[in-house]
Design a protein around this motif. Structure first.
Motif, PDB file in Angstrom:
ATOM      1  N   LEU A   1      -1.541  13.559   5.041  1.00 36.34           N
ATOM      2  CA  LEU A   1      -0.114  13.245   5.065  1.00 36.34           C
ATOM      3  C   LEU A   1       0.743  14.487   4.900  1.00 36.34           C
ATOM      4  N   LYS A   2       1.895  14.458   5.570  1.00 37.37           N
ATOM      5  CA  LYS A   2       2.835  15.570   5.544  1.00 37.37           C
ATOM      6  C   LYS A   2       4.177  15.072   4.995  1.00 37.37           C
ATOM      7  N   PRO A   3       5.009  15.957   4.467  1.00 38.90           N
ATOM      8  CA  PRO A   3       6.324  15.522   3.993  1.00 38.90           C
ATOM      9  C   PRO A   3       7.137  14.804   5.078  1.00 38.90           C
ATOM     10  N   GLU A   4       6.974  15.203   6.311  1.00 45.71           N
ATOM     11  CA  GLU A   4       7.723  14.561   7.396  1.00 45.71           C
ATOM     12  C   GLU A   4       7.236  13.142   7.705  1.00 45.71           C
TER      13      GLU A   4
ATOM     14  N   THR B   1       6.225   8.057   0.423  1.00 48.76           N
ATOM     15  CA  THR B   1       6.862   9.320   0.101  1.00 48.76           C
ATOM     16  C   THR B   1       5.792  10.380  -0.071  1.00 48.76           C
ATOM     17  N   VAL B   2       5.927  11.478   0.682  1.00 52.75           N
ATOM     18  CA  VAL B   2       4.957  12.566   0.626  1.00 52.75           C
ATOM     19  C   VAL B   2       5.668  13.809   0.104  1.00 52.75           C
ATOM     20  N   SER B   3       5.217  14.304  -1.026  1.00 53.55           N
ATOM     21  CA  SER B   3       5.844  15.487  -1.620  1.00 53.55           C
ATOM     22  C   SER B   3       5.107  16.740  -1.174  1.00 53.55           C
ATOM     23  N   SER B   4       5.841  17.840  -1.106  1.00 52.39           N
ATOM     24  CA  SER B   4       5.234  19.109  -0.649  1.00 52.39           C
ATOM     25  C   SER B   4       4.667  19.896  -1.800  1.00 52.39           C
TER      26      SER B   4
ATOM     27  N   GLY C   1       0.774  -1.228   0.000  1.00 53.30           N
ATOM     28  CA  GLY C   1       0.000   0.000   0.000  1.00 53.30           C
ATOM     29  C   GLY C   1       0.807   1.281   0.000  1.00 53.30           C
ATOM     30  N   GLY C   2       2.127   1.183   0.084  1.00 52.06           N
ATOM     31  CA  GLY C   2       2.929   2.389   0.053  1.00 52.06           C
ATOM     32  C   GLY C   2       2.919   3.040  -1.318  1.00 52.06           C
ATOM     33  N   GLY C   3       3.463   4.247  -1.389  1.00 52.11           N
ATOM     34  CA  GLY C   3       3.516   4.945  -2.672  1.00 52.11           C
ATOM     35  C   GLY C   3       3.923   6.381  -2.515  1.00 52.11           C
ATOM     36  N   LEU C   4       3.779   7.140  -3.617  1.00 48.05           N
ATOM     37  CA  LEU C   4       4.112   8.557  -3.651  1.00 48.05           C
ATOM     38  C   LEU C   4       2.814   9.364  -3.709  1.00 48.05           C
ATOM     39  N   VAL C   5       2.642  10.265  -2.755  1.00 47.30           N
ATOM     40  CA  VAL C   5       1.457  11.122  -2.716  1.00 47.30           C
ATOM     41  C   VAL C   5       1.877  12.549  -2.427  1.00 47.30           C
ATOM     42  N   GLN C   6       0.942  13.473  -2.624  1.00 43.68           N
ATOM     43  CA  GLN C   6       1.203  14.861  -2.281  1.00 43.68           C
ATOM     44  C   GLN C   6       0.721  15.148  -0.859  1.00 43.68           C
ATOM     45  N   ALA C   7       1.274  16.191  -0.280  1.00 44.29           N
ATOM     46  CA  ALA C   7       0.873  16.590   1.066  1.00 44.29           C
ATOM     47  C   ALA C   7      -0.641  16.806   1.112  1.00 44.29           C
ATOM     48  N   GLY C   8      -1.261  16.311   2.197  1.00 45.27           N
ATOM     49  CA  GLY C   8      -2.702  16.440   2.354  1.00 45.27           C
ATOM     50  C   GLY C   8      -3.490  15.241   1.873  1.00 45.27           C
ATOM     51  N   GLU C   9      -2.854  14.377   1.098  1.00 49.66           N
ATOM     52  CA  GLU C   9      -3.547  13.199   0.581  1.00 49.66           C
ATOM     53  C   GLU C   9      -3.498  12.041   1.585  1.00 49.66           C
TER      54      GLU C   9
END
Length: 125
Positions: A86-89, A122-125, A8-16
């Motif tokens: 989600l947050k970048p941290e 991974t959470v991008s800002s 279930g992991g992946g790359l998302v943007q902040a807030g998702e």
């Protein structure tokens, strides 16, 4: 012996949001306390959330309280982590852990006998 496999992991943007799952093999899943930990690059592995066996009481790290929800489905031998806002941290490798019961304080790595291989979030800002 318990084997754990995260997904279930992946790359998302902040807030998702993301939902992680941990599939467990082996017997007596319902007797295991299940937890999620995470490890960011250059940092120690840290506690995120726990769901206890039996009554299923939960606890969370302060950094995720109110945003993450841990749950378990004993019939399906799975534990899940719903991650909202989600947050970048929050970027880290997330690990599922199991113990029956945890040795000492359940917030520490040494308390658990079984670990999954981890899934990258991974959470991008």
């Amino acid at each position: 012996q318990v084997q754990l496999v995260e997904s279930g992991g992946g790359l998302v943007q902040a807030g998702e949001s993301l939902r992680l799952s941990c599939a467990a093999s082996g017997r007596a899943f319902s007797t295991y306390t299940m937890a999620w930990f995470r490890q960011a690059p250059g940092k120690e592995r840290e506690f995120v959330a726990v769901v206890h066996w039996g009554g299923g009481g939960t606890d969370y790290a302060d950094s995720v309280k109110g945003r993450f929800t841990i749950s378990r489905d004993n019939a399906a031998n799975t534990a899940s982590l719903q991650m909202n806002s989600l947050k970048p941290e929050d970027t880290a490798v997330y690990y599922c852990a199991a113990a029956s019961p945890p040795r000492g304080d359940y917030r520490y790595v040494y308390a658990y006998d079984y670990w999954g291989q981890g899934t990258q979030v991974t959470v991008s800002s």
